[in-house]
Design a protein around this motif. Sequence first.
Motif, PDB file in Angstrom:
ATOM      1  N   GLU A   1       0.868  -1.181   0.000  1.00 20.71           N
ATOM      2  CA  GLU A   1       0.000   0.000   0.000  1.00 20.71           C
ATOM      3  C   GLU A   1       0.900   1.225   0.000  1.00 20.71           C
ATOM      4  N   HIS A   2       0.710   2.084  -1.000  1.00 18.38           N
ATOM      5  CA  HIS A   2       1.569   3.238  -1.234  1.00 18.38           C
ATOM      6  C   HIS A   2       0.672   4.434  -1.539  1.00 18.38           C
ATOM      7  N   TYR A   3       1.210   5.658  -1.407  1.00 21.11           N
ATOM      8  CA  TYR A   3       0.350   6.815  -1.688  1.00 21.11           C
ATOM      9  C   TYR A   3      -0.072   6.876  -3.155  1.00 21.11           C
ATOM     10  N   LYS A   4       0.662   6.162  -4.021  1.00 21.20           N
ATOM     11  CA  LYS A   4       0.273   6.090  -5.430  1.00 21.20           C
ATOM     12  C   LYS A   4      -0.782   5.016  -5.691  1.00 21.20           C
ATOM     13  N   GLY A   5      -0.992   4.129  -4.714  1.00 17.04           N
ATOM     14  CA  GLY A   5      -1.987   3.071  -4.897  1.00 17.04           C
ATOM     15  C   GLY A   5      -1.533   1.751  -4.291  1.00 17.04           C
ATOM     16  N   ARG A   6      -2.255   0.720  -4.674  1.00 16.32           N
ATOM     17  CA  ARG A   6      -1.954  -0.636  -4.188  1.00 16.32           C
ATOM     18  C   ARG A   6      -1.313  -1.414  -5.333  1.00 16.32           C
ATOM     19  N   PHE A   7      -0.132  -1.989  -5.086  1.00 15.06           N
ATOM     20  CA  PHE A   7       0.603  -2.677  -6.135  1.00 15.06           C
ATOM     21  C   PHE A   7       1.016  -4.073  -5.659  1.00 15.06           C
ATOM     22  N   LYS A   8       1.226  -4.942  -6.611  1.00 13.30           N
ATOM     23  CA  LYS A   8       1.695  -6.287  -6.315  1.00 13.30           C
ATOM     24  C   LYS A   8       3.223  -6.271  -6.287  1.00 13.30           C
ATOM     25  N   VAL A   9       3.809  -7.018  -5.330  1.00 11.46           N
ATOM     26  CA  VAL A   9       5.267  -7.155  -5.248  1.00 11.46           C
ATOM     27  C   VAL A   9       5.619  -8.632  -5.323  1.00 11.46           C
ATOM     28  N   SER A  10       6.827  -8.911  -5.748  1.00 10.02           N
ATOM     29  CA  SER A  10       7.242 -10.304  -5.943  1.00 10.02           C
ATOM     30  C   SER A  10       7.874 -10.910  -4.700  1.00 10.02           C
ATOM     31  N   LYS A  11       8.345 -10.076  -3.788  1.00  9.50           N
ATOM     32  CA  LYS A  11       9.026 -10.591  -2.598  1.00  9.50           C
ATOM     33  C   LYS A  11       8.023 -10.958  -1.513  1.00  9.50           C
TER      34      LYS A  11
END
Length: 304
Positions: A204-214
């Motif tokens: 969860e980031h101020y730019k939005g919600r993103f998928k991470v690989s780790k």
Amino acid sequence: MSWTFNPDLQSKNLSYSNGLAGYMLNWVFGFYLPEFVSLYIVLILIENYHKLLNINELALDAKSIIFYELKFLPLFLTSYLFFIPVTLHLRFLIREFPSFAAERYEDVYMGMLYTSTGYLTYTPFIVILGYLLLNTSLIIDFLQNLKKAAKPEESVLGVLTSLASGAPRAYTQVISAKTNTGETLLNVEDCYLFETEEGEYFVEHYKGRFKVSKSLAELENELDPDRFFRGNRHYLLNLDYFDSYSYWEKGKYVLHCQKLPEKELIMPRARMPSLKQSLEKNVANSAKQEATTVGPLVDPSENS
């Protein structure tokens, strides 16, 4: 082991095996092969015991390690009940092939099946073997985690030396995330929360919600522990954006994030001391950074 150091027993087995070749086959397949099966069964028991007690992590302090070791003592003391039927009958099938006599089975083998003699013979050996397996696995996991935490140019030995000397580690400052259009890089300081959902990992980031690989385990090794707190196995919270906590139910608490007011992050009561300790460090570090950024106050009149 008693057979190995008992000349009379070896002589008896030599005559029973009809020569040296039969003796060697009996030694390898009749005695040691079944014990490798015992070893394999103990490994399966250790793995499932981890799952049963939900043991996924271990803190690197003496108290945590001692409690971790003691948790497995009941397993090793009772593992005889699980492997002895398999080990014993495998030994019988291999050693007595092709002539299986009920009388010999009763005289030679039944004395080890669910008897005090069998238990006292096997259990000390299994306790020693079990702890060797457990701690070997622990060391391997530790080294693998060090390797994951190390930067490409660092060696595992270098990271280990840094930890032992107390030198500050260089934590990850940027993380790769997946967007609808491709990959992007995010400053970890601006990440509010890392969490897992249905086997996938998100930030969860101020730019939005993103998928991470780790995975969260990898991130926990790479991120500054004074900033990112592991409340449970499902999330890592950036304490820079921590808002408050409140009692929930059944000995659990709910953590609240300033930037994600709708999120209710569940934390077991056992993690409360760690949370308070991490918050104290985080507040102290933030105060140091602010003091460094502002600098000492200067009286304007001194410049005139």
